[in-house]
Design an enzyme around this catalytic site. Sequence first.
Site, PDB file in Angstrom:
ATOM      1  N   GLN A  42       0.839  -1.219   0.000  1.00  0.00           N
ATOM      2  CA  GLN A  42       0.000   0.000   0.000  1.00  0.00           C
ATOM      3  C   GLN A  42       0.868   1.261   0.000  1.00  0.00           C
ATOM      4  O   GLN A  42       0.450   2.320   0.476  1.00  0.00           O
ATOM      5  CB  GLN A  42      -0.954   0.005   1.194  1.00  0.00           C
ATOM      6  CG  GLN A  42      -2.168  -0.887   0.992  1.00  0.00           C
ATOM      7  CD  GLN A  42      -3.037  -0.451  -0.193  1.00  0.00           C
ATOM      8  OE1 GLN A  42      -3.085   0.716  -0.576  1.00  0.00           O
ATOM      9  NE2 GLN A  42      -3.732  -1.403  -0.791  1.00  0.00           N
ATOM     10  N   SER A  43       2.049   1.186  -0.563  1.00  0.00           N
ATOM     11  CA  SER A  43       2.964   2.323  -0.575  1.00  0.00           C
ATOM     12  C   SER A  43       2.419   3.497  -1.385  1.00  0.00           C
ATOM     13  O   SER A  43       2.119   3.360  -2.579  1.00  0.00           O
ATOM     14  CB  SER A  43       4.299   1.874  -1.175  1.00  0.00           C
ATOM     15  OG  SER A  43       5.116   2.989  -1.483  1.00  0.00           O
ATOM     16  N   ASN A  44       2.316   4.650  -0.728  1.00  0.00           N
ATOM     17  CA  ASN A  44       1.961   5.876  -1.457  1.00  0.00           C
ATOM     18  C   ASN A  44       3.105   6.304  -2.372  1.00  0.00           C
ATOM     19  O   ASN A  44       2.877   6.847  -3.457  1.00  0.00           O
ATOM     20  CB  ASN A  44       1.661   7.003  -0.467  1.00  0.00           C
ATOM     21  CG  ASN A  44       0.484   6.685   0.428  1.00  0.00           C
ATOM     22  OD1 ASN A  44      -0.617   6.450  -0.055  1.00  0.00           O
ATOM     23  ND2 ASN A  44       0.715   6.662   1.738  1.00  0.00           N
TER      24      ASN A  44
END
Length: 316
Positions: free
Chosen positions: A73-75
């Site tokens: 879920q890395s921005n």
Amino acid sequence: MSDRVEFGSWPTPVERAPRLAAALGLGAGDLWIKRDDLTGLGGGGNKVRKLEWTVGAALADGADTLVTTGAPQSNHARLTAAAAARTGLGSVLVFPGGPGASHSGNLALDGLFNARVVWAGQVDAAGLDEAAREVCARLRASGARPALIPFGGSSRLGARGYERCGEELRGQVPGLDTVAVALGSGGTMAGLVTSLGPDAVLGVHVGAVAEPDAAVAALTDADPARLRIRTDQVGAGYGTLTDPVRAALKLAARTEGMVLDPTYTGRALAGLAAAVASGDVRPGERTVFLHSGGLPGFFGHPQAPAFAESAADPAG
Ligand SMILES: *Cc1c(COP(=O)(O)O)cnc(C)c1O
């Protein structure tokens, strides 16, 4: 070194937040929100400022593909994919684990931006870096020109984006005492410390790295002994939604209509609340909360649907 590409429209706004300030125990006029969730590209967030520098360098080197790593879920990974699309490059995102765990939030946007996702299996931080280097080697062998963007976009070069943000803030909130910010890979805090000094920046560790003080210290020349870092908001780990963060998400939403995320900005606000409670940040001090984005991470979090139930419960 003047290879920066412009992805946003600067400066981002600052807004007063009197209802949140009062709820935290500050004076109503003491708190400003620096809206770095409004950085334009790809859904916005703090990684855009860092990517202006790191992608600028990649373009100057003649790269045709951006490769980076992060949590699924890395921005940062999502915004690297968006930056690649904007500049006509390809992107490869290397994540730990395997496909199937989640398709929502940032992962849905990664696909929208046409990123290729490589699952590295059960690896630690070093194993993830190794997997990314192997991806780069394979790309090179097939004739591509990959550029490896560091974890979180955090290098000395990437941190220059937040050095500039600190300069914006000096003009927008003259005499500011404290900027509260989530500390992930460390480049955001480090850049702010470089321009504002270590006493003016309060970093709230989110559990993304093993040694947050070393991560920040490596990216700035400021005295590491003077860094202000809170490590009390990690809870059971990076991916967990803690009770103080759940309370902080509700507080921001219900006082200011402001959406935070469970991993970064929610922890930063919970950390600021703890800092006010302990007297580290006091009423009358000019305080900035840096909203670093992360909304897609809210929708990607397994516990986000639980917030739907409070609407059905008038007492919730
Ligand atoms: C990555 C991230 C941070 C932390 O920034 P670092 O420079 O990695 O420390 C804060 N907020 C959000 C929403 C992020 O995605």
